[in-house]
Design a protein around this motif. Structure first.
Motif, PDB file in Angstrom:
ATOM      1  N   ILE A   1      -1.678 -12.905  -6.884  1.00 52.44           N
ATOM      2  CA  ILE A   1      -1.314 -12.396  -5.559  1.00 52.44           C
ATOM      3  C   ILE A   1       0.065 -12.977  -5.255  1.00 52.44           C
ATOM      4  O   ILE A   1       0.194 -14.165  -4.984  1.00 52.44           O
ATOM      5  CB  ILE A   1      -2.333 -12.842  -4.475  1.00 52.44           C
ATOM      6  CG1 ILE A   1      -3.771 -12.561  -4.898  1.00 52.44           C
ATOM      7  CG2 ILE A   1      -1.978 -12.218  -3.133  1.00 52.44           C
ATOM      8  CD1 ILE A   1      -4.131 -11.115  -5.035  1.00 52.44           C
ATOM      9  N   GLN A   2       1.083 -12.155  -5.314  1.00 52.66           N
ATOM     10  CA  GLN A   2       2.446 -12.656  -5.204  1.00 52.66           C
ATOM     11  C   GLN A   2       2.926 -12.713  -3.758  1.00 52.66           C
ATOM     12  O   GLN A   2       2.430 -11.994  -2.895  1.00 52.66           O
ATOM     13  CB  GLN A   2       3.379 -11.788  -6.044  1.00 52.66           C
ATOM     14  CG  GLN A   2       3.027 -11.866  -7.516  1.00 52.66           C
ATOM     15  CD  GLN A   2       4.029 -11.183  -8.401  1.00 52.66           C
ATOM     16  OE1 GLN A   2       4.732 -10.271  -7.988  1.00 52.66           O
ATOM     17  NE2 GLN A   2       4.108 -11.631  -9.640  1.00 52.66           N
ATOM     18  N   ASP A   3       3.885 -13.580  -3.536  1.00 51.68           N
ATOM     19  CA  ASP A   3       4.534 -13.703  -2.234  1.00 51.68           C
ATOM     20  C   ASP A   3       5.877 -12.989  -2.354  1.00 51.68           C
ATOM     21  O   ASP A   3       6.911 -13.605  -2.597  1.00 51.68           O
ATOM     22  CB  ASP A   3       4.710 -15.180  -1.881  1.00 51.68           C
ATOM     23  CG  ASP A   3       5.031 -15.390  -0.413  1.00 51.68           C
ATOM     24  OD1 ASP A   3       4.864 -14.450   0.385  1.00 51.68           O
ATOM     25  OD2 ASP A   3       5.462 -16.501  -0.065  1.00 51.68           O
ATOM     26  N   ALA A   4       5.835 -11.677  -2.244  1.00 56.99           N
ATOM     27  CA  ALA A   4       7.004 -10.840  -2.520  1.00 56.99           C
ATOM     28  C   ALA A   4       8.093 -11.031  -1.465  1.00 56.99           C
ATOM     29  O   ALA A   4       7.804 -11.031  -0.262  1.00 56.99           O
ATOM     30  CB  ALA A   4       6.590  -9.372  -2.577  1.00 56.99           C
ATOM     31  N   GLU A   5       9.313 -11.187  -1.940  1.00 63.01           N
ATOM     32  CA  GLU A   5      10.442 -11.372  -1.032  1.00 63.01           C
ATOM     33  C   GLU A   5      10.656 -10.169  -0.127  1.00 63.01           C
ATOM     34  O   GLU A   5      11.112 -10.311   1.004  1.00 63.01           O
ATOM     35  CB  GLU A   5      11.712 -11.659  -1.828  1.00 63.01           C
ATOM     36  CG  GLU A   5      11.710 -13.032  -2.454  1.00 63.01           C
ATOM     37  CD  GLU A   5      12.993 -13.334  -3.205  1.00 63.01           C
ATOM     38  OE1 GLU A   5      14.013 -12.662  -2.955  1.00 63.01           O
ATOM     39  OE2 GLU A   5      12.962 -14.246  -4.046  1.00 63.01           O
ATOM     40  N   ASP A   6      10.315  -8.973  -0.619  1.00 68.79           N
ATOM     41  CA  ASP A   6      10.513  -7.766   0.188  1.00 68.79           C
ATOM     42  C   ASP A   6       9.341  -7.504   1.142  1.00 68.79           C
ATOM     43  O   ASP A   6       9.285  -6.482   1.798  1.00 68.79           O
ATOM     44  CB  ASP A   6      10.758  -6.551  -0.700  1.00 68.79           C
ATOM     45  CG  ASP A   6       9.537  -6.180  -1.537  1.00 68.79           C
ATOM     46  OD1 ASP A   6       8.487  -6.841  -1.453  1.00 68.79           O
ATOM     47  OD2 ASP A   6       9.652  -5.203  -2.315  1.00 68.79           O
ATOM     48  N   LYS A   7       8.401  -8.445   1.197  1.00 61.61           N
ATOM     49  CA  LYS A   7       7.234  -8.394   2.090  1.00 61.61           C
ATOM     50  C   LYS A   7       6.235  -7.298   1.727  1.00 61.61           C
ATOM     51  O   LYS A   7       5.368  -6.941   2.511  1.00 61.61           O
ATOM     52  CB  LYS A   7       7.651  -8.264   3.566  1.00 61.61           C
ATOM     53  CG  LYS A   7       8.554  -9.387   4.038  1.00 61.61           C
ATOM     54  CD  LYS A   7       7.916 -10.737   3.879  1.00 61.61           C
ATOM     55  CE  LYS A   7       8.838 -11.852   4.342  1.00 61.61           C
ATOM     56  NZ  LYS A   7       8.544 -13.122   3.756  1.00 61.61           N
ATOM     57  N   SER A   8       6.361  -6.742   0.520  1.00 61.69           N
ATOM     58  CA  SER A   8       5.355  -5.785   0.060  1.00 61.69           C
ATOM     59  C   SER A   8       4.115  -6.566  -0.384  1.00 61.69           C
ATOM     60  O   SER A   8       4.192  -7.748  -0.705  1.00 61.69           O
ATOM     61  CB  SER A   8       5.896  -4.946  -1.097  1.00 61.69           C
ATOM     62  OG  SER A   8       6.211  -5.769  -2.202  1.00 61.69           O
ATOM     63  N   LYS A   9       2.985  -5.900  -0.372  1.00 63.34           N
ATOM     64  CA  LYS A   9       1.729  -6.513  -0.816  1.00 63.34           C
ATOM     65  C   LYS A   9       1.624  -6.296  -2.321  1.00 63.34           C
ATOM     66  O   LYS A   9       1.242  -5.234  -2.783  1.00 63.34           O
ATOM     67  CB  LYS A   9       0.553  -5.916  -0.048  1.00 63.34           C
ATOM     68  CG  LYS A   9       0.615  -6.272   1.420  1.00 63.34           C
ATOM     69  CD  LYS A   9      -0.579  -5.752   2.185  1.00 63.34           C
ATOM     70  CE  LYS A   9      -0.514  -6.217   3.627  1.00 63.34           C
ATOM     71  NZ  LYS A   9      -1.702  -5.793   4.372  1.00 63.34           N
ATOM     72  N   ARG A  10       1.976  -7.336  -3.072  1.00 59.12           N
ATOM     73  CA  ARG A  10       2.161  -7.222  -4.518  1.00 59.12           C
ATOM     74  C   ARG A  10       1.108  -8.036  -5.253  1.00 59.12           C
ATOM     75  O   ARG A  10       0.930  -9.215  -5.011  1.00 59.12           O
ATOM     76  CB  ARG A  10       3.549  -7.748  -4.866  1.00 59.12           C
ATOM     77  CG  ARG A  10       4.016  -7.511  -6.261  1.00 59.12           C
ATOM     78  CD  ARG A  10       5.378  -8.152  -6.375  1.00 59.12           C
ATOM     79  NE  ARG A  10       6.443  -7.674  -7.154  1.00 59.12           N
ATOM     80  CZ  ARG A  10       6.751  -6.487  -7.585  1.00 59.12           C
ATOM     81  NH1 ARG A  10       5.988  -5.490  -7.331  1.00 59.12           N
ATOM     82  NH2 ARG A  10       7.806  -6.244  -8.296  1.00 59.12           N
ATOM     83  N   VAL A  11       0.418  -7.342  -6.196  1.00 54.69           N
ATOM     84  CA  VAL A  11      -0.618  -7.951  -7.027  1.00 54.69           C
ATOM     85  C   VAL A  11      -0.300  -7.598  -8.478  1.00 54.69           C
ATOM     86  O   VAL A  11       0.088  -6.465  -8.768  1.00 54.69           O
ATOM     87  CB  VAL A  11      -2.024  -7.408  -6.656  1.00 54.69           C
ATOM     88  CG1 VAL A  11      -3.093  -8.009  -7.547  1.00 54.69           C
ATOM     89  CG2 VAL A  11      -2.332  -7.651  -5.191  1.00 54.69           C
TER      90      VAL A  11
END
Length: 156
Positions: free
Chosen positions: A114-124
């Protein structure tokens, strides 16, 4: 070091924060590593918590999409994979397959990040070890609940 988070439960720090996670793919249940944060000081962000809640609510649909994307990726790249494998091993390591279920013999889900995406997208990112790409494995990238890419060149 361990912490208890209200969303993720008990997380343990081993280079990243994570815990075991039960998941069902290809008709079988397994335990994989769920990883959430790289900062020792901050186990997970609000974005990661929200992403995990969404993943949990939609995991059956997401897993189905992951399997479909992985199957399509394998079929599209089979000849390239075979180019790196001795032809005597094709039947075991990179066989012709006709269904998603047959991938079960070729891939193992190792990690869900579960990533903490810089672009604030919900990234897995789902990371699989594979018989056909032993060195790098294969990652399926999900953004905002949709599979957007399958790649062989990133680490989880």
């Amino acid at each position: 070091m361990k912490v208890t988070d209200e969303i993720f439960g008990e997380l343990e720090y081993k280079y990243v924060w994570g815990r075991d996670f039960q998941v069902s793919l290809f008709g079988k249940d397994s335990t994989v590593r769920l990883s959430v944060g790289a900062s020792k000081e901050v186990p997970c962000s609000l974005l990661q918590k929200s992403t995990f809640i969404d993943l949990s609510k939609n995991i059956e649909n997401i897993n189905s999409d992951v399997m479909s994307a992985l199957f399509f990726f394998y079929k599209e790249n089979l000849e390239e994979f075979r180019g790196c494998i001795d032809s005597d091993d094709w039947g075991e390591m990179a066989p012709e397959i006709s269904s998603e279920q047959e991938l079960n013999k070729l891939v193992v889900l190792e990690n869900i990040n579960i990533q903490d995406a810089e672009d604030k997208s919900k990234r897995v990112v789902y990371y699989f070890s594979t018989t056909f790409e032993e060195e790098l494995g294969v990652s399926v990238i999900i953004v905002n609940g949709k599979v957007v890419e399958v790649v062989t060149d990133i680490a989880y």
